[in-house]
Design a protein around this motif. Structure first.
Motif, PDB file in Angstrom:
ATOM      1  N   GLU A 259     -26.380 -61.084  10.391  1.00 60.58           N
ATOM      2  CA  GLU A 259     -26.076 -62.499  10.252  1.00 60.58           C
ATOM      3  C   GLU A 259     -26.621 -63.048   8.925  1.00 60.58           C
ATOM      4  N   ARG A 260     -27.841 -62.666   8.612  1.00 59.27           N
ATOM      5  CA  ARG A 260     -28.475 -63.159   7.396  1.00 59.27           C
ATOM      6  C   ARG A 260     -27.778 -62.640   6.133  1.00 59.27           C
ATOM      7  N   LEU A 261     -27.506 -61.351   6.140  1.00 57.08           N
ATOM      8  CA  LEU A 261     -27.056 -60.733   4.895  1.00 57.08           C
ATOM      9  C   LEU A 261     -25.537 -60.710   4.705  1.00 57.08           C
ATOM     10  N   LYS A 262     -24.786 -60.672   5.825  1.00 57.26           N
ATOM     11  CA  LYS A 262     -23.329 -60.531   5.696  1.00 57.26           C
ATOM     12  C   LYS A 262     -22.558 -61.575   6.488  1.00 57.26           C
ATOM     13  N   GLY A 263     -23.188 -62.082   7.518  1.00 56.31           N
ATOM     14  CA  GLY A 263     -22.492 -62.966   8.437  1.00 56.31           C
ATOM     15  C   GLY A 263     -21.825 -62.163   9.534  1.00 56.31           C
ATOM     16  N   LEU A 264     -21.874 -62.694  10.772  1.00 57.54           N
ATOM     17  CA  LEU A 264     -21.316 -61.957  11.913  1.00 57.54           C
ATOM     18  C   LEU A 264     -19.794 -61.845  11.802  1.00 57.54           C
ATOM     19  N   SER A 311     -26.163 -52.403  10.762  1.00 58.33           N
ATOM     20  CA  SER A 311     -27.300 -53.104  10.153  1.00 58.33           C
ATOM     21  C   SER A 311     -28.142 -52.145   9.335  1.00 58.33           C
ATOM     22  N   GLU A 312     -28.218 -50.909   9.784  1.00 59.71           N
ATOM     23  CA  GLU A 312     -29.008 -49.925   9.027  1.00 59.71           C
ATOM     24  C   GLU A 312     -28.354 -49.582   7.694  1.00 59.71           C
ATOM     25  N   GLU A 313     -27.032 -49.688   7.670  1.00 56.09           N
ATOM     26  CA  GLU A 313     -26.299 -49.284   6.444  1.00 56.09           C
ATOM     27  C   GLU A 313     -26.238 -50.386   5.386  1.00 56.09           C
TER      28      GLU A 313
END
Ligand SMILES: [Zn+2]
Length: 314
Positions: A259-264, A311-313
């Protein structure tokens, strides 16, 4: 817990009826606690007795069987157990005949010698061998059981003590023939015949026989088993809960990161739906959440793993 006292008390509370068994009982007691010596060309025997009750019983047997009166008894304090111990001395007239009759001495053309075996007729019959083992147990036996609820206490242990390795191994052989397997080890100057398995200890007590002690022992085994099982169950439940908590935390972090880095919105529709539901209903169990999304639990698991992977990628 000292279970040996319970067994001893039961043995002493059941008087030996037949003369042949009384001899065997005496033979067992003397084998376990007696010391032979020679004084002025005469044979003598000292043996230890744990309490007055046993002393009275022995005196009665010696007098009934051999007309021998025990006269010499010295008392010593057992500091460890704060109890009196008795040392009985038998010397002179008739002692060698008694010991021969009990199968403790044998006589051949070279004179008397100690018989470490059980080949005398004192222990030949089955009833007599049992009485012999009872006598041994009263003289030198011990038994401890784990205290209920104790996590790392001592386990089950039963032992008989011998002065000579030959007596220990011959007794072990006879017991093995009766289906009771015991091991032998050395402890300082003595030889221990011992059993560690609760089942085999139970068989030993039943063999004596000491039926009341068998019931009490079985009770301890069952309680112990119940406690162990419930501890295992508790550990298992706790394990599950902590694994679930970890998993929930892990997925919540993964969703936050995306959510923080890409958005859901960057996720595929079904993954975005799942992430949103997980965030909206953090208290839901996996089953509840799956139901809410109208999918199976394994499908939900699959989606959550996929989210974690994404999320890990990042
Ligand atoms: Zn008998």
């Amino acid at each position: 817990m000292n279970f040996g006292e319970i067994i001893r008390t039961e043995i002493l509370s059941r008087p030996v009826k037949d003369e042949h068994c009384k001899r065997a009982f005496l033979a067992g007691m003397l084998r376990g606690s007696g010391t032979l010596y020679e004084k002025d060309g005469e044979l003598g025997l000292d043996f230890k007795v744990r309490d007055e009750e046993t002393l009275n019983l022995l005196s009665a047997y010696f007098s009934q069987l051999y007309g021998y009166d025990i006269r010499e008894v010295s008392v010593s304090e057992d500091r460890l157990n704060k109890k009196d111990r008795f040392v009985v001395s038998m010397c002179g007239g008739g002692v060698s005949d008694i010991l021969k009759d009990l199968g403790i001495l044998k006589e051949d053309k070279n004179g008397y010698s100690v018989n470490f075996g059980l080949d005398g007729d004192a222990t030949e019959r089955d009833c007599c061998f049992r009485a012999f083992i009872r006598g041994l147990f009263v003289a030198t036996g011990g038994c401890t059981v784990p205290n209920t609820g104790e996590e790392n206490g001592t386990g089950y242990h039963l032992e008989l003590v011998f002065f000579h390795s030959a007596s220990a191994s011959i007794t072990a052989e006879r017991l093995a023939a009766a289906g009771i397997r015991a091991k032998i080890t050395r402890r300082r100057e003595s030889y221990l015949l011992y059993i560690k398995s609760a089942e085999v200890i139970k068989d030993f007590i039943a063999f004596l026989p000491a039926p009341v002690s068998v019931l009490k022992f079985t009770d301890i085994m069952i309680n112990r088993e119940l406690t162990n099982n419930s501890n295992r169950q508790k550990n298992c439940d706790l394990g599950n809960v902590s694994r679930q908590v970890e998993a929930v935390a892990k997925y919540a972090e993964a969703i936050d990161k995306i959510e923080r880095l890409k958005g859901l919105g960057t996720l595929k529709k079904e993954l975005a739906e799942t992430a949103a539901a997980r965030k909206a209903y953090p208290e839901d169990t996996l089953s509840e959440l799956a139901e809410r999304l109208n999918i199976t639990k394994s499908c939900l698991n699959h989606r959550l793993r996929k989210i974690a992977q994404i999320s890990e990628e990042i």
